[in-house]
Design an enzyme around this catalytic site. Sequence first.
Site, short mmCIF file in Angstrom:
data_model
loop_
_atom_site.label_atom_id
_atom_site.label_comp_id
_atom_site.label_asym_id
_atom_site.label_seq_id
_atom_site.Cartn_x
_atom_site.Cartn_y
_atom_site.Cartn_z
N SER A 111 52.60 59.66 18.09
CA SER A 111 53.60 60.09 17.48
C SER A 111 54.78 59.21 17.53
CB SER A 111 54.00 61.41 17.42
OG SER A 111 53.95 61.88 18.99
N LYS A 169 59.41 60.44 13.09
CA LYS A 169 60.60 61.58 12.53
C LYS A 169 61.35 60.69 11.43
CE LYS A 169 61.06 65.12 15.71
NZ LYS A 169 60.39 64.90 16.84
C1 LIG Z 1 59.33 65.48 17.37
C2 LIG Z 1 58.15 64.82 17.89
C3 LIG Z 1 56.97 65.72 18.04
C4 LIG Z 1 56.73 66.93 17.53
O1 LIG Z 1 57.28 67.30 16.26
P1 LIG Z 1 57.80 68.40 15.56
O2 LIG Z 1 57.69 68.29 14.29
O3 LIG Z 1 58.94 69.07 16.25
O4 LIG Z 1 56.39 69.56 15.92
C5 LIG Z 1 55.92 64.96 18.50
N1 LIG Z 1 55.89 63.67 19.01
C6 LIG Z 1 56.93 62.99 18.99
C7 LIG Z 1 57.12 61.50 19.66
C8 LIG Z 1 58.34 63.46 18.45
O5 LIG Z 1 59.32 62.82 18.53
#
Ligand SMILES: *Cc1c(COP(=O)(O)O)cnc(C)c1O
Length: 328
Positions: free
Chosen positions: A307, A54
């Site tokens: 992520s 993010k």
């Molecule tokens: C926010 C997030 C997501 C999903 O992202 P979006 O853009 O809201 O779909 C996936 N994995 C992690 C670790 C996140 O922090």
Amino acid sequence: MSDPVTLHDIYLARQRLAGQAARTPLILSQSLSLRFEAEVYLKLETLQPSGAFKLRGALNKIASLSSEQLERGVTTASTGNHGRAVAWAAKRLGARAVICLSELVPANKVAAIEALGAEARVIGRSQDDAFVEARRLVAEEGMALIEPFDDPLIAAGQGTIGLELMEDLPSLDRAFVGLSGGGLLGGIGRAVKGVNPRATVTGVSMQRGAAMIDSLAAGRPVEVEEEASLADSLGGGIGLDNRCTFALVREVMDDHYRVSEPAIARAMLHFFEQEKMLVEGAAAVGLAAIEEHDIDIRGQKVALIVSGNGVDAETLMRARALIDYPER
Ligand SMILES: *Cc1c(COP(=O)(O)O)cnc(C)c1O
């Protein structure tokens, strides 16, 4: 009318991110490649300085603000990866940041935000109350609201992951992407398909509270009931007045799956025990989907977007217990 995100926007984002966010490694997982008779690669967003991807969107958004706006500052209401990313990016770019949190947020999370140099404003009894305060700061103090996903600059920032993927693995067949508000999937999908329209982009959400999947099925943004999940970073709605990510995800996503809590738990434990990596539930859903739905990826080059790393020992133990006693 929705705000589009173009490949060009993603290249502009990449330039703003250069030297700020990490260009994360894409590594081959030996154990998963063997198990699924495929080439399975892991895109390690866990190695971003804020612990999750993010940071990319937050940096792109904040770097696009005017110097006057930077002086007035930025705000958001988020306890999780987005709040940390905004705090980190604002400090890096010299903007004042106020992160609004509810009284229910544990003290260690408040301290983590403050340690990143942002002001943590603890207000109200719920996330909604915290959001009201963020909106007030925008209306009365002229601060800029940094949205968690529904902003073309945020989605374009996350899309830089897709550019890196296609540079490192131009013959990619399929990417598995965790799906919540859709900034991550929308951005990656735009970049991947901009390079190779035949590559497949698969979204994965948890079983219940999959706001984007339910909204796509309904043909418009809908509210979903929230439930506790190991993939807590995938919680929350997409906004009934969604202006960007709903249309974008509808355009670039090929298919999607929902995964159960035991499947998420097994995938988290795989990362811990086999890959020797700490990943949060939301970062493990791609593997959970392949396993739980027996998705045939034989002979394919597949990327899992790992992520974020926001997981503590207690959550990992909860995941471990869920595997032993899945009915819990
Ligand atoms: C926010 C997030 C997501 C999903 O992202 P979006 O853009 O809201 O779909 C996936 N994995 C992690 C670790 C996140 O922090």
